[in-house]
Design a protein around this motif. Structure first.
Motif, PDB file in Angstrom:
ATOM      1  N   TRP A  48       0.836  -1.207   0.000  1.00  0.00           N
ATOM      2  CA  TRP A  48       0.000   0.000   0.000  1.00  0.00           C
ATOM      3  C   TRP A  48       0.869   1.254   0.000  1.00  0.00           C
ATOM      4  O   TRP A  48       0.602   2.206  -0.732  1.00  0.00           O
ATOM      5  CB  TRP A  48      -0.916  -0.027   1.223  1.00  0.00           C
ATOM      6  CG  TRP A  48      -1.779   1.188   1.353  1.00  0.00           C
ATOM      7  CD1 TRP A  48      -2.926   1.467   0.673  1.00  0.00           C
ATOM      8  CD2 TRP A  48      -1.560   2.303   2.231  1.00  0.00           C
ATOM      9  NE1 TRP A  48      -3.436   2.672   1.066  1.00  0.00           N
ATOM     10  CE2 TRP A  48      -2.617   3.216   2.026  1.00  0.00           C
ATOM     11  CE3 TRP A  48      -0.579   2.610   3.171  1.00  0.00           C
ATOM     12  CZ2 TRP A  48      -2.710   4.412   2.727  1.00  0.00           C
ATOM     13  CZ3 TRP A  48      -0.671   3.807   3.870  1.00  0.00           C
ATOM     14  CH2 TRP A  48      -1.724   4.690   3.639  1.00  0.00           C
ATOM     15  N   GLU A  49       1.903   1.246   0.817  1.00  0.00           N
ATOM     16  CA  GLU A  49       2.777   2.414   0.892  1.00  0.00           C
ATOM     17  C   GLU A  49       3.537   2.653  -0.408  1.00  0.00           C
ATOM     18  O   GLU A  49       3.964   3.779  -0.685  1.00  0.00           O
ATOM     19  CB  GLU A  49       3.752   2.253   2.062  1.00  0.00           C
ATOM     20  CG  GLU A  49       3.061   2.364   3.431  1.00  0.00           C
ATOM     21  CD  GLU A  49       3.995   2.072   4.589  1.00  0.00           C
ATOM     22  OE1 GLU A  49       5.101   1.536   4.335  1.00  0.00           O
ATOM     23  OE2 GLU A  49       3.629   2.385   5.745  1.00  0.00           O
ATOM     24  N   GLY A  55       2.179   2.630  -3.220  1.00  0.00           N
ATOM     25  CA  GLY A  55       1.266   3.347  -4.102  1.00  0.00           C
ATOM     26  C   GLY A  55       0.713   2.507  -5.238  1.00  0.00           C
ATOM     27  O   GLY A  55       0.026   3.039  -6.124  1.00  0.00           O
ATOM     28  N   ARG A  87      -1.882   0.795  -6.378  1.00  0.00           N
ATOM     29  CA  ARG A  87      -3.303   0.609  -6.071  1.00  0.00           C
ATOM     30  C   ARG A  87      -3.860  -0.656  -6.716  1.00  0.00           C
ATOM     31  O   ARG A  87      -4.595  -1.433  -6.075  1.00  0.00           O
ATOM     32  CB  ARG A  87      -4.075   1.832  -6.559  1.00  0.00           C
ATOM     33  CG  ARG A  87      -5.568   1.826  -6.259  1.00  0.00           C
ATOM     34  CD  ARG A  87      -6.183   3.124  -6.820  1.00  0.00           C
ATOM     35  NE  ARG A  87      -7.546   3.306  -6.383  1.00  0.00           N
ATOM     36  CZ  ARG A  87      -8.597   2.792  -6.992  1.00  0.00           C
ATOM     37  NH1 ARG A  87      -8.419   2.007  -8.056  1.00  0.00           N
ATOM     38  NH2 ARG A  87      -9.821   3.019  -6.547  1.00  0.00           N
ATOM     39  N   TYR A 120      -7.667  -0.229  -1.442  1.00  0.00           N
ATOM     40  CA  TYR A 120      -6.582   0.755  -1.379  1.00  0.00           C
ATOM     41  C   TYR A 120      -7.128   2.108  -0.905  1.00  0.00           C
ATOM     42  O   TYR A 120      -6.568   2.753  -0.008  1.00  0.00           O
ATOM     43  CB  TYR A 120      -5.936   0.906  -2.749  1.00  0.00           C
ATOM     44  CG  TYR A 120      -4.765   1.869  -2.774  1.00  0.00           C
ATOM     45  CD1 TYR A 120      -3.469   1.422  -2.539  1.00  0.00           C
ATOM     46  CD2 TYR A 120      -4.957   3.229  -3.037  1.00  0.00           C
ATOM     47  CE1 TYR A 120      -2.384   2.302  -2.559  1.00  0.00           C
ATOM     48  CE2 TYR A 120      -3.897   4.112  -3.050  1.00  0.00           C
ATOM     49  CZ  TYR A 120      -2.608   3.646  -2.813  1.00  0.00           C
ATOM     50  OH  TYR A 120      -1.554   4.527  -2.826  1.00  0.00           O
ATOM     51  N   VAL A 136      -6.483   4.623   2.362  1.00  0.00           N
ATOM     52  CA  VAL A 136      -6.148   6.040   2.189  1.00  0.00           C
ATOM     53  C   VAL A 136      -7.050   6.900   3.066  1.00  0.00           C
ATOM     54  O   VAL A 136      -6.597   7.837   3.738  1.00  0.00           O
ATOM     55  CB  VAL A 136      -6.279   6.461   0.709  1.00  0.00           C
ATOM     56  CG1 VAL A 136      -6.199   7.983   0.573  1.00  0.00           C
ATOM     57  CG2 VAL A 136      -5.186   5.806  -0.132  1.00  0.00           C
TER      58      VAL A 136
END
Length: 390
Positions: free
Chosen positions: A266-267, A269, A271, A305, A309
């Motif tokens: 996830w970190e 990016g 998605r 995702y 966020v």
């Protein structure tokens, strides 16, 4: 001391909450244990069916009592039914008629009856109840009972409202964005900037002649352990706050279940890959998928995702230095959702504060002290009484 009624951790915790609500007449121990026995190894459908069936039976008894003029029996039955319908909501996606689970009847049969209120909110309104101690009039201290992420309004009553009213406070119960009727009826999701919710609530109360403007309390349970201090960072007309427990980052309760590899993904990016992996895992585990849908529904987004966020926005650290209202933070042994967060919030607060421990040796462990309600009420409300003494 370990209490185990179900192989499913969430179901087991819900049984503990139901048992604890018996302290304020929100459940009958025998009814709860019977339902717990029938759902020890249950799937989501069986859980929902068992608890909603019990709730309907108890509600029907309440209706018969009310028709016969037996208002005390009716009141108790309606409150128990509300608890059981709320317990069934854990598996809301498996419920045939989820709207039925949202109906609350207990408030109208209280003595004195609860006052239905409508709180102006961003061009619309928030529904709620204002409850008052019998025989008391004039300006009284008032507790704003801030529910958590998924509890019914009856839980806010048994956990916060009833002990407040018993001690001479008025109590305001309400559904905020993402909670119960605001979510299911109006499709309004959670929001991290909870001061936008609490300030209209305070405005509403201060416009009344029966509320003491100098003795307002904001008390929150579960995820409201984030919302309460967040609101207090901006809304300074409140005399004291309670966070049960303290929550600094809401996401801290999510990542341990997802694991470090998914967090790293996830970190990064990515998605598309994150959504693919999470959706694949949920597709292979119906029980986990049911919990995921239940937990994510109030955030109002579909992509895993994007859910994470959104949850990342629920972080107190950028505003914690603005909190000057005296705040009591509970810190129970075995806190399973936000371990260590109460102490972390306590250390970060610049203003008056108190960290109150609840231990396993006194039976008051776990998130929101489900089996230690008498101990909770004594410590928290004694603190409030001292803080709010005229």
């Amino acid at each position: 001391m370990a209490y185990r009624f179900s192989t499913n951790d969430q179901f087991n915790y819900e049984v503990l909450l139901a048992l604890g609500s018996a302290w304020q007449r929100g459940a009958d121990v025998g009814e709860v244990l019977t339902a717990a026995s029938a759902t020890a190894d249950a799937d989501a459908q069986t859980w929902c069916t068992t608890w909603s069936t019990l709730a309907r039976a108890v509600r029907q008894q309440g209706e018969r009592s009310l028709a016969g003029g037996r208002t005390i029996s009716a009141r108790d039955a309606f409150l128990r039914a509300a608890t059981y319908f709320g317990t069934a909501l854990v598996s809301v996606d498996a419920c045939a008629d989820p709207e039925e689970l949202l109906r609350e009847l207990f408030a109208e049969t209280l003595d004195p009856p609860a006052e239905r209120v409508t709180i102006p909110y961003e061009g619309a309104s928030l529904p709620g109840y204002l409850l008052s101690p019998p025989g008391r009039s004039g300006q009284l201290p008032t507790v704003i009972a801030n529910n958590g992420s998924d509890g019914p309004i009856s839980a806010a009553w048994t956990l916060l409202g009833a002990p407040a009213v018993a001690r001479g406070y008025r109590a305001l119960l309400f559904d905020g964005p993402g909670q119960q009727s605001m979510l299911f009826d109006h499709k309004v999701p959670f929001r991290p900037d909870w001061e936008r919710v609490i300030t209209p609530v305070v405005d509403f109360l201060l416009a009344r002649s029966d509320v003491d403007p100098a003795r307002l309390v904001l008390a929150g349970i579960s995820q409201a352990g984030y919302w309460v201090p967040r609101a207090l960072a901006f809304e300074h007309r409140i005399a004291a706050g309670v966070a049960d427990p303290g929550v600094v980052e809401v996401g801290e309760s999510w990542w341990p279940r997802l694991g470090p590899d998914l967090r790293a993904l996830w970190e990064s990016g990515d998605r598309e890959t994150f959504d693919h992996v999470v959706n694949g895992a949920l597709g292979a585990d119906p029980a986990a998928a049911s919990v995921w849908r239940w937990r994510t529904k109030p955030y109002g987004v579909d992509s895993p995702y994007d859910v994470m966020v959104e949850i990342a926005k629920y972080d107190l650290m950028p505003v914690v230095h603005q909190i000057t209202t005296p705040l009591l933070i509970t810190d129970p042994d075995g806190e399973q959702f936000w371990p260590g967060a109460s102490e972390r919030l306590y250390e970060a607060l610049p203003g008056p504060k108190e960290l109150v421990r609840f231990t396993e040796s006194e039976g008051a462990q776990l998130h929101c002290e489900p089996m230690g309600r008498a101990v909770f009420e004594q410590r928290v409300f004694d603190w409030l009484d001292t803080r709010l003494a005229p």
